[in-house]
Design a protein around this motif. Structure first.
Motif, PDB file in Angstrom:
ATOM      1  N   PRO A 116       0.833  -1.211   0.000  1.00 54.65           N
ATOM      2  CA  PRO A 116       0.000   0.000   0.000  1.00 54.65           C
ATOM      3  C   PRO A 116       0.867   1.260   0.000  1.00 54.65           C
ATOM      4  O   PRO A 116       1.920   1.284   0.637  1.00 54.65           O
ATOM      5  N   ASP A 117       0.430   2.286  -0.731  1.00 56.28           N
ATOM      6  CA  ASP A 117       1.179   3.545  -0.736  1.00 56.28           C
ATOM      7  C   ASP A 117       0.837   4.363   0.507  1.00 56.28           C
ATOM      8  O   ASP A 117       0.081   3.913   1.377  1.00 56.28           O
ATOM      9  N   GLU A 118       1.354   5.580   0.593  1.00 50.61           N
ATOM     10  CA  GLU A 118       1.150   6.427   1.772  1.00 50.61           C
ATOM     11  C   GLU A 118      -0.314   6.802   1.992  1.00 50.61           C
ATOM     12  O   GLU A 118      -0.705   7.198   3.074  1.00 50.61           O
ATOM     13  N   ASN A 119      -1.149   6.643   0.949  1.00 45.27           N
ATOM     14  CA  ASN A 119      -2.572   6.942   1.068  1.00 45.27           C
ATOM     15  C   ASN A 119      -3.408   5.677   1.288  1.00 45.27           C
ATOM     16  O   ASN A 119      -4.631   5.727   1.244  1.00 45.27           O
ATOM     17  N   GLY A 120      -2.744   4.554   1.482  1.00 39.72           N
ATOM     18  CA  GLY A 120      -3.463   3.306   1.710  1.00 39.72           C
ATOM     19  C   GLY A 120      -4.041   2.698   0.450  1.00 39.72           C
ATOM     20  O   GLY A 120      -4.990   1.921   0.506  1.00 39.72           O
ATOM     21  N   VAL A 121      -3.465   3.028  -0.702  1.00 39.44           N
ATOM     22  CA  VAL A 121      -3.936   2.486  -1.971  1.00 39.44           C
ATOM     23  C   VAL A 121      -2.990   1.379  -2.423  1.00 39.44           C
ATOM     24  O   VAL A 121      -1.773   1.538  -2.403  1.00 39.44           O
ATOM     25  N   LEU A 122      -3.582   0.264  -2.804  1.00 43.41           N
ATOM     26  CA  LEU A 122      -2.825  -0.874  -3.321  1.00 43.41           C
ATOM     27  C   LEU A 122      -2.888  -0.853  -4.836  1.00 43.41           C
ATOM     28  O   LEU A 122      -3.964  -0.688  -5.404  1.00 43.41           O
ATOM     29  N   GLU A 123      -1.753  -1.022  -5.469  1.00 49.14           N
ATOM     30  CA  GLU A 123      -1.767  -1.211  -6.909  1.00 49.14           C
ATOM     31  C   GLU A 123      -1.506  -2.687  -7.181  1.00 49.14           C
ATOM     32  O   GLU A 123      -0.531  -3.256  -6.687  1.00 49.14           O
ATOM     33  N   TYR A 124      -2.415  -3.282  -7.930  1.00 48.87           N
ATOM     34  CA  TYR A 124      -2.247  -4.664  -8.370  1.00 48.87           C
ATOM     35  C   TYR A 124      -1.641  -4.588  -9.766  1.00 48.87           C
ATOM     36  O   TYR A 124      -2.272  -4.095 -10.697  1.00 48.87           O
ATOM     37  N   CYS A 125      -0.403  -5.042  -9.889  1.00 54.15           N
ATOM     38  CA  CYS A 125       0.284  -4.929 -11.177  1.00 54.15           C
ATOM     39  C   CYS A 125      -0.098  -6.061 -12.124  1.00 54.15           C
ATOM     40  O   CYS A 125       0.302  -6.062 -13.285  1.00 54.15           O
ATOM     41  N   GLY A 126      -0.923  -6.981 -11.651  1.00 44.85           N
ATOM     42  CA  GLY A 126      -1.450  -8.039 -12.492  1.00 44.85           C
ATOM     43  C   GLY A 126      -2.563  -8.767 -11.771  1.00 44.85           C
ATOM     44  O   GLY A 126      -2.417  -9.129 -10.606  1.00 44.85           O
ATOM     45  N   CYS A 127      -3.688  -8.931 -12.445  1.00 49.77           N
ATOM     46  CA  CYS A 127      -4.830  -9.678 -11.916  1.00 49.77           C
ATOM     47  C   CYS A 127      -5.218 -10.673 -12.994  1.00 49.77           C
ATOM     48  O   CYS A 127      -5.508 -10.272 -14.132  1.00 49.77           O
ATOM     49  N   GLN A 128      -5.197 -11.953 -12.662  1.00 47.05           N
ATOM     50  CA  GLN A 128      -5.358 -12.998 -13.668  1.00 47.05           C
ATOM     51  C   GLN A 128      -6.632 -13.807 -13.469  1.00 47.05           C
ATOM     52  O   GLN A 128      -7.044 -14.067 -12.333  1.00 47.05           O
ATOM     53  N   TYR A 129      -7.199 -14.225 -14.607  1.00 44.98           N
ATOM     54  CA  TYR A 129      -8.441 -14.987 -14.636  1.00 44.98           C
ATOM     55  C   TYR A 129      -8.322 -16.120 -15.642  1.00 44.98           C
ATOM     56  O   TYR A 129      -7.676 -15.963 -16.688  1.00 44.98           O
ATOM     57  N   ILE A 130      -8.983 -17.224 -15.348  1.00 42.38           N
ATOM     58  CA  ILE A 130      -9.001 -18.376 -16.243  1.00 42.38           C
ATOM     59  C   ILE A 130     -10.222 -18.286 -17.148  1.00 42.38           C
ATOM     60  O   ILE A 130     -11.324 -17.941 -16.702  1.00 42.38           O
ATOM     61  N   ALA A 131     -10.032 -18.608 -18.416  1.00 43.13           N
ATOM     62  CA  ALA A 131     -11.135 -18.717 -19.380  1.00 43.13           C
ATOM     63  C   ALA A 131     -10.908 -19.972 -20.205  1.00 43.13           C
ATOM     64  O   ALA A 131      -9.759 -20.337 -20.490  1.00 43.13           O
ATOM     65  N   PHE A 132     -11.972 -20.631 -20.587  1.00 46.44           N
ATOM     66  CA  PHE A 132     -11.870 -21.833 -21.406  1.00 46.44           C
ATOM     67  C   PHE A 132     -11.979 -21.450 -22.871  1.00 46.44           C
ATOM     68  O   PHE A 132     -12.801 -20.612 -23.240  1.00 46.44           O
ATOM     69  N   GLY A 133     -11.135 -22.029 -23.691  1.00 46.49           N
ATOM     70  CA  GLY A 133     -11.092 -21.720 -25.113  1.00 46.49           C
ATOM     71  C   GLY A 133      -9.676 -21.383 -25.517  1.00 46.49           C
ATOM     72  O   GLY A 133      -8.710 -21.868 -24.930  1.00 46.49           O
ATOM     73  N   LYS A 134      -9.575 -20.492 -26.525  1.00 47.51           N
ATOM     74  CA  LYS A 134      -8.270 -20.104 -27.066  1.00 47.51           C
ATOM     75  C   LYS A 134      -8.141 -18.587 -27.072  1.00 47.51           C
ATOM     76  O   LYS A 134      -9.122 -17.873 -27.244  1.00 47.51           O
ATOM     77  N   CYS A 135      -6.900 -18.143 -26.953  1.00 46.79           N
ATOM     78  CA  CYS A 135      -6.624 -16.711 -27.026  1.00 46.79           C
ATOM     79  C   CYS A 135      -5.309 -16.524 -27.759  1.00 46.79           C
ATOM     80  O   CYS A 135      -4.305 -17.137 -27.403  1.00 46.79           O
ATOM     81  N   GLU A 136      -5.336 -15.699 -28.789  1.00 47.63           N
ATOM     82  CA  GLU A 136      -4.105 -15.436 -29.535  1.00 47.63           C
ATOM     83  C   GLU A 136      -3.150 -14.618 -28.676  1.00 47.63           C
ATOM     84  O   GLU A 136      -3.564 -13.796 -27.862  1.00 47.63           O
ATOM     85  N   SER A 137      -1.886 -14.847 -28.848  1.00 42.76           N
ATOM     86  CA  SER A 137      -0.873 -14.191 -28.019  1.00 42.76           C
ATOM     87  C   SER A 137      -0.865 -12.671 -28.201  1.00 42.76           C
ATOM     88  O   SER A 137      -0.440 -11.945 -27.315  1.00 42.76           O
ATOM     89  N   GLU A 138      -1.350 -12.188 -29.337  1.00 41.80           N
ATOM     90  CA  GLU A 138      -1.365 -10.736 -29.607  1.00 41.80           C
ATOM     91  C   GLU A 138      -2.556 -10.021 -28.982  1.00 41.80           C
ATOM     92  O   GLU A 138      -2.684  -8.803 -29.094  1.00 41.80           O
ATOM     93  N   TYR A 139      -3.455 -10.759 -28.340  1.00 43.99           N
ATOM     94  CA  TYR A 139      -4.660 -10.152 -27.770  1.00 43.99           C
ATOM     95  C   TYR A 139      -4.291  -8.981 -26.859  1.00 43.99           C
ATOM     96  O   TYR A 139      -3.425  -9.097 -25.993  1.00 43.99           O
ATOM     97  N   HIS A 140      -4.959  -7.864 -27.073  1.00 42.60           N
ATOM     98  CA  HIS A 140      -4.751  -6.671 -26.259  1.00 42.60           C
ATOM     99  C   HIS A 140      -6.029  -5.854 -26.305  1.00 42.60           C
ATOM    100  O   HIS A 140      -6.608  -5.654 -27.371  1.00 42.60           O
ATOM    101  N   HIS A 141      -6.474  -5.417 -25.151  1.00 39.88           N
ATOM    102  CA  HIS A 141      -7.686  -4.606 -25.060  1.00 39.88           C
ATOM    103  C   HIS A 141      -7.466  -3.591 -23.947  1.00 39.88           C
ATOM    104  O   HIS A 141      -6.755  -3.881 -22.977  1.00 39.88           O
ATOM    105  N   VAL A 142      -8.083  -2.430 -24.066  1.00 35.32           N
ATOM    106  CA  VAL A 142      -7.932  -1.387 -23.050  1.00 35.32           C
ATOM    107  C   VAL A 142      -9.302  -0.824 -22.697  1.00 35.32           C
ATOM    108  O   VAL A 142     -10.114  -0.537 -23.578  1.00 35.32           O
ATOM    109  N   ILE A 143      -9.549  -0.679 -21.399  1.00 37.29           N
ATOM    110  CA  ILE A 143     -10.742   0.009 -20.893  1.00 37.29           C
ATOM    111  C   ILE A 143     -10.226   1.061 -19.921  1.00 37.29           C
ATOM    112  O   ILE A 143      -9.653   0.710 -18.879  1.00 37.29           O
TER     113      ILE A 143
END
Length: 123
Positions: free
Chosen positions: A62-89
Motif C-alpha cells: 500500500p502507498d502512503e494513502n493506503g492504496v494498493l496497486e495490483y500490477c497483475g490480476c489474472q483470470y481463467i477462461a476456457f477456449g483459445k486466445c491469440e498471443s497478440e490479444y490486447h484490449h484497453v478500458i
C-alpha cells in the motif's frame, strides 16, 4: 479470442469462497473490484468470467494513502486466445498472460490478465 462462455461460467459458478485465497490483499480486492471497475467487470462477464474470483493477483505494498496497486490480476477462461490479444478500458490493459502458476486444468484454456488496478486497502 475464442472463449467457451458456458464452460467458463460453470467454472466460476462452481468456485467457492473457501477455494479462494484468503489473504487480506485478495479479500480486499474481491470486496471492491466490481464496484470500483464496473466496466472491467462487465467486459469480463461477457466472457463468463467473474471479476470477484481472480485466479491470481499481484499486489504491491500500500502507498502512503493506503492504496494498493495490483500490477497483475489474472483470470481463467476456457477456449483459445491469440498471443497478440490486447484490449484497453480506461487505463486498464488486458492481455493473454504468459506467466502464471499451474492451473491444474487439462481442458483447453488460457489465462487473461489485466493491469494496473488501484484499490483502497480496506482490511
Amino acid at each position: 479470442m475464442d472463449v467457451n462462455i458456458v464452460k467458463t461460467e460453470e467454472y466460476y459458478h462452481a468456485m467457492t469462497e473457501a477455494s479462494m485465497c484468503d489473504c487480506d490483499y485478495c479479500r480486499s480486492y474481491r470486496l471492491q473490484i466490481k464496484s470500483a471497475y464496473p466496466k472491467v467487470a462487465e467486459y469480463l462477464a461477457a466472457f463468463g468470467i467473474d471479476v470477484e474470483k481472480p485466479f491470481e493477483t499481484s499486489p504491491l505494498e500500500p502507498d502512503e494513502n493506503g492504496v494498493l496497486e495490483y500490477c497483475g490480476c489474472q483470470y481463467i477462461a476456457f477456449g483459445k486466445c491469440e498471443s497478440e490479444y490486447h484490449h484497453v478500458i480506461g487505463n486498464v490493459e488486458f492481455r493473454a498472460a504468459t506467466s502464471y502458476p499451474s492451473t491444474g486444468i487439462e481442458q483447453e484454456h488460457f489465462v487473461i490478465e489485466m493491469f494496473p488496478i488501484r484499490l483502497k486497502y480496506t482490511l
